[in-house]
Design a protein around this motif. Structure first.
Motif, PDB file in Angstrom:
ATOM      1  N   LEU A  35      77.262  48.670  46.367  1.00  5.75           N
ATOM      2  CA  LEU A  35      77.443  47.863  46.594  1.00  5.75           C
ATOM      3  C   LEU A  35      77.128  46.702  47.753  1.00  5.75           C
ATOM      4  N   GLY A  36      75.628  47.222  48.596  1.00  6.17           N
ATOM      5  CA  GLY A  36      75.069  46.462  49.334  1.00  6.17           C
ATOM      6  C   GLY A  36      76.443  45.306  50.356  1.00  6.17           C
ATOM      7  N   PRO A  37      75.895  45.128  51.551  1.00 11.54           N
ATOM      8  CA  PRO A  37      74.391  44.184  51.329  1.00 11.54           C
ATOM      9  C   PRO A  37      73.277  45.621  52.091  1.00 11.54           C
ATOM     10  N   LEU A 404      79.394  41.289  41.354  1.00  6.39           N
ATOM     11  CA  LEU A 404      79.946  41.358  41.978  1.00  6.39           C
ATOM     12  C   LEU A 404      81.137  41.671  41.684  1.00  6.39           C
TER      13      LEU A 404
ATOM     14  N   GLU B  99      72.834  37.203  50.778  1.00  7.72           N
ATOM     15  CA  GLU B  99      72.229  38.490  50.742  1.00  7.72           C
ATOM     16  C   GLU B  99      73.642  39.172  50.838  1.00  7.72           C
ATOM     17  N   GLN B 100      74.227  38.174  51.839  1.00  8.04           N
ATOM     18  CA  GLN B 100      75.910  38.673  52.575  1.00  8.04           C
ATOM     19  C   GLN B 100      76.850  37.895  51.395  1.00  8.04           C
ATOM     20  N   HIS B 102      75.748  37.639  47.556  1.00  7.97           N
ATOM     21  CA  HIS B 102      75.695  38.651  46.500  1.00  7.97           C
ATOM     22  C   HIS B 102      75.497  39.687  46.796  1.00  7.97           C
ATOM     23  N   ARG B 103      75.442  40.505  47.541  1.00  8.63           N
ATOM     24  CA  ARG B 103      75.550  41.660  47.904  1.00  8.63           C
ATOM     25  C   ARG B 103      74.120  42.490  47.738  1.00  8.63           C
ATOM     26  N   ARG B 104      73.162  41.436  47.084  1.00  8.31           N
ATOM     27  CA  ARG B 104      71.691  42.639  47.276  1.00  8.31           C
ATOM     28  C   ARG B 104      71.163  41.075  46.911  1.00  8.31           C
ATOM     29  N   LEU B 105      69.852  41.477  47.152  1.00  9.33           N
ATOM     30  CA  LEU B 105      69.016  40.492  47.754  1.00  9.33           C
ATOM     31  C   LEU B 105      67.392  41.052  46.965  1.00  9.33           C
ATOM     32  N   MET B 106      66.327  40.425  46.381  1.00  6.06           N
ATOM     33  CA  MET B 106      65.452  40.359  46.482  1.00  6.06           C
ATOM     34  C   MET B 106      63.800  40.492  47.183  1.00  6.06           C
TER      35      MET B 106
END
Lengths: 456, 280
Positions: A35-37, A404, B99-100, B102-106
């Motif tokens: 789900l992130g971040p 997303l 990250e905010q 795309h919710r994922r970051l490398m």
């Protein structure tokens, strides 16, 4: 329990329970990262939690296998274990290996080779432990001079697991070749020899719980083992489709993978028929739930969901997406986690001071919460995967954009995983609720199979 | 069937499958070198493979579709993105994705320059392995419709979740990628970044190579002398050189809007050029 040395099984099961709990913690952590971040990006990134999640799975299931074998072999061979001391040393070494490996992964100490992340020293310890284990079991059977078919299938499976670990120890210059042999360990374990181990436990449990005729059960056990290997060995090809191998692996993989559910269907029918035919009612109906549940969930997760995406023209689209995660979760849970939990549930009344009516409501809650939670997780991964394939591979959307759009499925994943984790927590609580107590019972009244009478 | 017969069945079935499997394995070994271009496995490729393992890349990404499905598959990445882009990306991934949003970051891996070079060499070797053409090319039906729809509404595209907000100090390639998705009219409406996916305009995959071939050919009538120049010319004066094909131009005029020369600043064009020049 009938033999004093069976008590070692308790400690194996206890370690397995702790590791199972830890596995779920890291699983939940990984699920929320979808789900992130991710606030833990630089402390516990996804690659670390995922590595620990899968490695703990392998370690706890193997611990469960070893404990269950130490429980089953004395009964089947009607003798004490060759050496309980060796069994305890083995458990200590094994736990030490597991714990240091997990700590190592936290600091990225590993090979970075999927599912075979264990560093070389750990791999060597694994081999040593396996040899200790097989030696102990082998000597027990030799001493007793009695080898039943269920036992034979089980030991065969365990010995082959050890042999098939060898390709994992070798080094390959060519990445494609290294993938090729990685599956000799991983696939041939989970879709070959582990199946054999599961079938051995299943047969043992069905004979004990339903009281059906041993001759008939053992005959079908051979048929199942034959089907497992006939389909499973060449079924390895479904991991080869897209890694740089000759084209003929595609039709071969497609055809033999399509046959793989046969063995699992046979196992489910076999379990169901045994339950129907069994004349003697065993008081431990909870163990029967886990046993039949394992056979059915394995048919669903390993068999049918596997079949759903192994055909090459389908796999071309679904390979490398969350569809694989869907299949992997339900297959591992149904076939291996559940059979270990069945063995534990069956053995526990003999290993603790729990009252004779073993069917605590708590145990049933654990069963149904886990089964429904895992079913929901399977659906969450499956629907996320279908969305991913469509958006990414048909619409041509970028990977991150597609992820997303399928966020709602990750929400569902976390919800159902929480239900599952609650079931696991209840099972672990129920396990440790009662003090271990190792009373040797001379007669066979607690069992549907009135063993040590006669040579059946 | 009695117990003895079923045991024979188990042994024979296992035996047949095992013999066939080992036989096919031996045969596969005679083909591996050719299918994987084994002659190209240089020490750099091997060192790159070690980098891949050392940083546990496979437990987020996938390679040949094997891995953790948490991050994109990288089987063909070296064919889709040029070395310049990959280098800039691996030095600091956070400059390319947010990250905010795309919710994922490398996580930044702190790779040394040598490690980055080797990893790119390894990924380049991987991208050339004959793996039956996997992953499949997307069958584009609606293409950049997502972004076009977003631009059509009141909501500015920069609010769309597909686009990462950028700050001026980002890498020009990252800024260029952002522009590619947010300029008006949006480039992705007509151009895909996927090889072989033709929308209204040609795919941008392989842009750099195609540009080099074009300016070297005697039919080229434009004024550009290098790849960057050609890309710039294509943006600001689309009709200067026409990509062959009836879908892209008619009567000597390109279908591409010629408004970009005014709509974009000089600096923005530079950024777009920097991004597109990485499309190998």
């Amino acid at each position: 329990m009938r033999y004093k040395s069976q008590s070692v099984a308790y400690w194996y099961f206890a370690v397995a329970m702790v590791l199972f709990g830890l596995q779920i913690v890291f699983g939940l952590l990984s699920a929320t990262k979808y789900l992130g971040p991710d606030p833990l990006l630089y402390i516990l990134p996804f690659d670390v939690t995922k590595t620990i999640h899968t490695n703990l799975l392998i370690v706890w299931v193997l611990t469960g296998f070893m404990g269950a074998t130490y429980w089953m072999v004395p009964e089947e061979s009607r003798t004490e274990l060759y050496s309980t001391k060796l069994a305890y040393w083995q458990l200590g070494l094994w736990t030490l290996m597991g714990v240091t490996a997990v700590i190592g992964y936290l600091f990225r100490y590993g090979t970075g080779n999927k599912l075979l992340e264990q560093p070389l020293p750990h791999k060597i310890v694994i081999v040593v432990v396996m040899l200790m284990f097989l030696y102990n079991i082998g000597m027990t059977i030799r001493k007793a001079g009695r080898l039943t078919t269920t036992e034979g299938v089980l030991i065969g499976g365990l010995a082959l697991s050890a042999v098939l670990y060898i390709p994992a120890l070798l080094h390959y210059e060519n990445y494609t070749v290294s993938i090729f042999y990685r599956w000799w360990t991983i696939h041939l374990w989970v879709e070959g020899v582990w199946m054999m181990i599961m079938a051995g436990f299943l047969a043992y449990l069905l004979i004990r719980l339903s009281g059906v005729d041993r001759e008939v059960m053992e005959k079908w056990l051979y048929v199942i083992v034959g089907l497992v290997f006939f389909a499973g060995i060449l079924g390895t090809a479904h991991h080869y489709y897209w890694v740089g191998v000759p084209q003929y692996w595609l039709p071969i993989g497609g055809f033999f993978s399509a046959l793989e559910p046969l063995a699992l269907a046979a196992m489910a029918i076999y379990a169901y028929a045994a339950m129907r035919r069994g004349g003697v009612r065993h008081p431990n109906t909870l163990a029967l739930h886990w046993t039949i549940g394992s056979a059915i969930f394995a048919l669903f997760g390993a068999g049918l969901l596997g079949l759903a995406h192994t055909w090459p023209s389908v796999n071309k689209w679904t390979h490398g997406t969350l569809i694989t995660a869907m299949h992997a979760h339900s297959a591992f849970y149904g076939a291996y986690a559940m059979i270990v939990l069945a063995m534990i549930t069956y053995a526990l009344p003999g290993l603790t001071n729990r009252p004779p009516g073993q069917n605590s409501p708590l145990g049933f809650w654990a069963f149904w919460l886990q089964v429904s939670g895992m079913f929901g997780m399977t659906l969450a991964f499956g629907t996320a995967g279908i969305g991913q394939v469509y958006l990414e591979r048909i619409m041509g959307m970028g990977y991150l954009d597609a992820q997303l759009k399928i966020q709602v499925h990750f929400l569902m994943l976390i919800l159902t995983a929480t239900v599952f984790a609650t079931g696991v927590a209840l099972f672990i609580y129920d396990f440790f609720r009662h003090r271990p107590q190792f009373d040797v019972i001379a007669d066979g009244t607690v069992d549907a199979d009135p063993a040590p009478a006669g040579d059946r | 069937m009695n117990k003895r017969q079923s045991r024979i069945f188990a042994i024979v079935a296992t035996g047949i499958a095992a013999v066939a499997f080992v036989g096919l394995t031996l045969h596969s070994h005679t083909r591996f070198d050719e299918l994987t271009n084994a002659q190209d496995i240089t020490p750099e490729v091997t060192a790159g493979k070690d980098v891949w393992h050392k940083y546990n890349c496979i437990n987020c990404h996938t390679l040949f579709g094997e891995g953790a499905y948490y991050a994109p598959d990288l089987t063909k990445i070296a064919q889709h993105r040029g070395e310049a882009y990959l280098k800039a990306y691996m030095r600091d991934p956070s400059k390319f994705y947010d990250e905010q949003r795309h919710r994922r970051l490398m996580p930044t891996q702190n790779l040394s320059e040598v490690e980055i070079d080797n990893l790119i060499t390894f990924l380049d070797w991987v991208s050339k392995v004959d793996n039956q053409g996997w992953p499949p090319r997307p069958i584009m039906v609606t293409g950049g419709a997502v972004n076009v729809a977003a631009q059509g509404t009141d909501k500015a595209l920069t609010q769309s979740q597909d686009v990462r907000p950028v700050s001026p100090d980002n890498d020009p390639r990252a800024l260029g990628e952002h522009l590619f998705r947010s300029a008006t009219p949006v480039c992705t409406a007509c151009h895909s970044l996927q090889p072989g996916v033709q929308l209204a305009g040609p795919s941008m995959a392989g842009m750099a190579q195609r540009a080099a071939t074009t300016i070297a050919s005697p039919d080229y009538a434009g004024t550009a002398t290098d790849v960057e120049g050609y890309i710039r010319e294509s943006i600001v004066a689309p009709s200067a050189h026409l990509v062959p094909g009836d879908m892209f131009s008619a009567a000597g005029v390109s279908f591409m809007p010629n408004t970009y020369a005014e709509a974009l600043t000089e600096e923005q064009v530079d950024q777009l050029v920097a991004f597109l020049a990485t499309m190998k």
